[in-house]
Design a protein around this motif. Structure first.
Motif, PDB file in Angstrom:
ATOM      1  N   ASP A   1     -12.063   6.521   7.451  1.00  0.00           N
ATOM      2  CA  ASP A   1     -12.552   5.460   6.568  1.00  0.00           C
ATOM      3  C   ASP A   1     -13.981   5.043   6.888  1.00  0.00           C
ATOM      4  OD1 ASP A   1     -10.132   5.514   5.339  1.00  0.00           O
ATOM      5  OD2 ASP A   1      -9.375   3.642   6.182  1.00  0.00           O
TER       6      ASP A   1
ATOM      7  N   GLY B   1       0.819  -1.195   0.000  1.00  0.00           N
ATOM      8  CA  GLY B   1       0.000   0.000   0.000  1.00  0.00           C
ATOM      9  C   GLY B   1       0.855   1.248   0.000  1.00  0.00           C
TER      10      GLY B   1
ATOM     11  N   LYS C   1     -12.938  -2.456  -5.200  1.00  0.00           N
ATOM     12  CA  LYS C   1     -13.562  -1.990  -3.970  1.00  0.00           C
ATOM     13  C   LYS C   1     -15.057  -1.758  -4.179  1.00  0.00           C
ATOM     14  CE  LYS C   1      -9.501   0.600  -2.324  1.00  0.00           C
ATOM     15  NZ  LYS C   1      -9.018   1.946  -1.912  1.00  0.00           N
TER      16      LYS C   1
ATOM     17  N   ASP D   1      -6.989  -4.636   0.794  1.00  0.00           N
ATOM     18  CA  ASP D   1      -5.624  -5.119   0.612  1.00  0.00           C
ATOM     19  C   ASP D   1      -5.441  -6.539   1.154  1.00  0.00           C
ATOM     20  OD1 ASP D   1      -4.277  -2.227  -0.025  1.00  0.00           O
ATOM     21  OD2 ASP D   1      -5.793  -2.097   1.546  1.00  0.00           O
TER      22      ASP D   1
ATOM     23  N   ARG E   1     -10.992  -0.932   2.385  1.00  0.00           N
ATOM     24  CA  ARG E   1      -9.618  -1.430   2.422  1.00  0.00           C
ATOM     25  C   ARG E   1      -9.653  -2.922   2.096  1.00  0.00           C
ATOM     26  NH1 ARG E   1      -8.442   2.933   1.352  1.00  0.00           N
ATOM     27  NH2 ARG E   1      -8.342   4.646   2.817  1.00  0.00           N
TER      28      ARG E   1
ATOM     29  N   SER F   1      -3.479   3.602   1.977  1.00  0.00           N
ATOM     30  CA  SER F   1      -3.958   2.225   1.964  1.00  0.00           C
ATOM     31  C   SER F   1      -3.113   1.330   2.855  1.00  0.00           C
ATOM     32  CB  SER F   1      -3.973   1.695   0.527  1.00  0.00           C
ATOM     33  OG  SER F   1      -2.692   1.804  -0.049  1.00  0.00           O
TER      34      SER F   1
END
Length: 503
Positions: A345, A308, A467, A475, A473, A312
């Motif tokens: 977020d 990231g 997404k 990842d 998030r 991120s």
């Protein structure tokens, strides 16, 4: 007499307008009385109710709106009551309830009521204090400008369009201050923590009374106790009975996919995505991969990496294909703090909880330093046989330099995240998950990541992961897909490559 007491007495003079019990006196259930007492209590200007579909939240609130129109507990002149919903047709449902409840009022009051269905949904009431109006409007902020309502009902707030809904809510709340009015915000759960309706519930605020009927996450869809928790009306003959709900739950489980997701969102009042486009894995499909007793870490290991930036997450997934054992670790830079990141977020304290569970850590200041992070990742599999590290080729230069600096000797496999490589990896991961070849301890990090992961399709029907929301998030999910897909390829092909033991 308290406004809530007057409201409850008024509501119980009405008759049920529709359904099997139509024509019988309205008798409020305990959870309904609780909401009326909380929403109309002194010092409260916003009452929030989140409950499963079919528990008469719209009917109850429409009855309160009718009482406000008649001045049962607030006899201000020129009263204005607004019913706001996603669309005009949705607003008409609540408006119709108010109109039908009026059929059980005394004749002298009914004679003072005028009903208009075009061009606006309105009920006008004339008394010695002047003319009063109840109006239904759609989720368009412009339609509420200039209003000064005594009471506002926001119906199904969790499913309004984001931009238009926010504009209407702000216009309505600003208008309430002119008259010392109140707002009733009712809905089944919104699909995620970032929605404004979720924030009304999660963020403690002065003057806001919240009543939420939402079961704990991760329970089977047909769990009886949690079904009753989300549908308290089932015990009092309001809406569907518990046998019907259990039958619908079993049917949703059998069908799976969006049917099961929709049942969890609307009937179980869970905060899950109601997105009908492809998701990588549904909530229930991922929960099937979690186990309190994961298999041992045996055989060789594959590591999937998603690097990231400053905003991120950086994540690593460790997968042992011979046993199906999966472990995922995420990292953020230390600045800003996890609490601030969670607020930005829209997940509140979720990152702090992940850190407490050992699933998330912080490293570096503004960015995660790749080489030190890679050293820490390889330390977690010290003594293990690592056959490959799999990563996105978009970060090839950065990761190659970090691997050289960290002294990593095992091969690195570069994969694209588009429709070609990404489509194959996503399908291999799905197949492994459905076949029971992915097992992990319960992980809030992975639950959160997969909840935000959807699949996009090109004209040839190839997929790639993306997404579901801009601040999601994913990842950890991306790293997991890379690791599991490569593990599946290695199991399916002859073992001809050299293996490396991390020292």
């Amino acid at each position: 007499m308290k406004p809530s007491t007057k409201a409850i007495r008024f509501l119980e003079t009405l008759q049920i307008p529709q359904g099997p019990s139509a024509g019988t006196p309205l008798k409020l259930a305990p959870f309904q009385k609780q909401f009326v007492k909380g929403a109309l209590a002194d010092g409260v200007d916003v009452g929030v109710l989140s409950i499963g579909r079919g528990n008469a939240k719209t009917a109850l609130s429409s009855g309160i709106a009718l009482g406000a129109l008649l001045g049962v507990w607030d006899n201000q002149p020129a009263r204005e009551i607004l019913i706001a919903a996603r669309t005009r047709d949705q607003a008409r449902i609540a408006w119709d309830f108010a109109a039908q409840f009026s059929w059980s009022l005394p004749d002298e009051i009914q004679q003072r009521l005028t009903f208009r269905r075009s061009p606006r949904l309105e009920i006008e009431y004339e008394d010695e204090n002047g003319s009063h109006v109840l109006r239904g409007i759609a989720a368009d902020g412009k339609s509420a400008l200039g209003t000064a309502p005594n009471l506002v009902l926001m119906d199904e707030r969790g499913h309004w369009p984001q931009d238009q809904g926010d504009a209407l809510e702000q216009a309505l709340l600003s208008g309430l201050g002119k008259r010392g009015g109140r707002a009733l915000i009712i809905s089944t759960s919104a699909s995620d923590d970032t929605h404004p309706f979720s924030k009304w519930i999660d963020e403690e605020q002065a003057g806001v009374c919240v009543q939420e009927h939402r079961p704990a996450p991760g329970l089977p869809a047909d769990d009886r106790a949690s079904l009753i928790e989300a549908n308290p009306g089932a015990k009092y003959g309001i809406g569907a009975d518990i046998q019907w709900l259990e039958g619908q739950a079993r049917r949703a489980i059998a069908r799976g996919g969006s049917t099961l997701t929709s049942f969890r969102l609307y009937n179980r009042n869970e905060r899950v995505s109601g997105e009908t486009r492809d998701v990588l894995l549904t909530v229930d499909e991922w929960l099937a991969c979690e186990t309190a007793d994961p298999p041992p870490r045996e055989g060789h290991c594959v590591i999937g990496i998603d690097l990231g930036g400053s905003a991120s997450m950086t994540a690593a997934a460790f997968y042992w294909p011979e046993t199906g054992h999966l472990k995922v670790q995420g990292s953020f830079p230390a600045n800003p703090s996890l609490a601030d990141r969670g607020s930005g977020d829209g997940v509140h304290g979720r990152y702090i909880e992940m850190e407490q569970r050992g699933e998330l850590s912080t490293l570096g200041d503004k960015t995660v330093p790749v080489a030190p992070w890679l050293v820490e990742i390889m330390r977690q599999v010290q003594g293990e046989t690592v056959t490959a590290i799999v990563a996105d080729r978009f970060k090839q230069a950065e990761l190659s330099e970090a691997a050289a600096a960290a002294g990593v000797t095992c091969p690195i496999i570069w994969r694209g995240m588009g429709f070609r490589d990404g489509g194959e990896d996503a399908e291999r991961f799905r197949r492994a998950a459905f076949d029971g070849k992915v097992k992990t301890a319960p992980s809030l990090l992975l639950r959160s990541a997969f909840a935000d992961t959807v699949c996009l399709r090109d004209p040839a029907n190839n997929i790639k992961i993306a997404k579901a929301r801009s601040k999601g998030r994913i990842d950890a999910a991306s790293a997991t897909v890379l690791a599991v897909a490569e593990g599946a390829r290695q199991v399916a092909t002859p073992d001809t490559e050299a293996r490396f033991i991390c020292l």
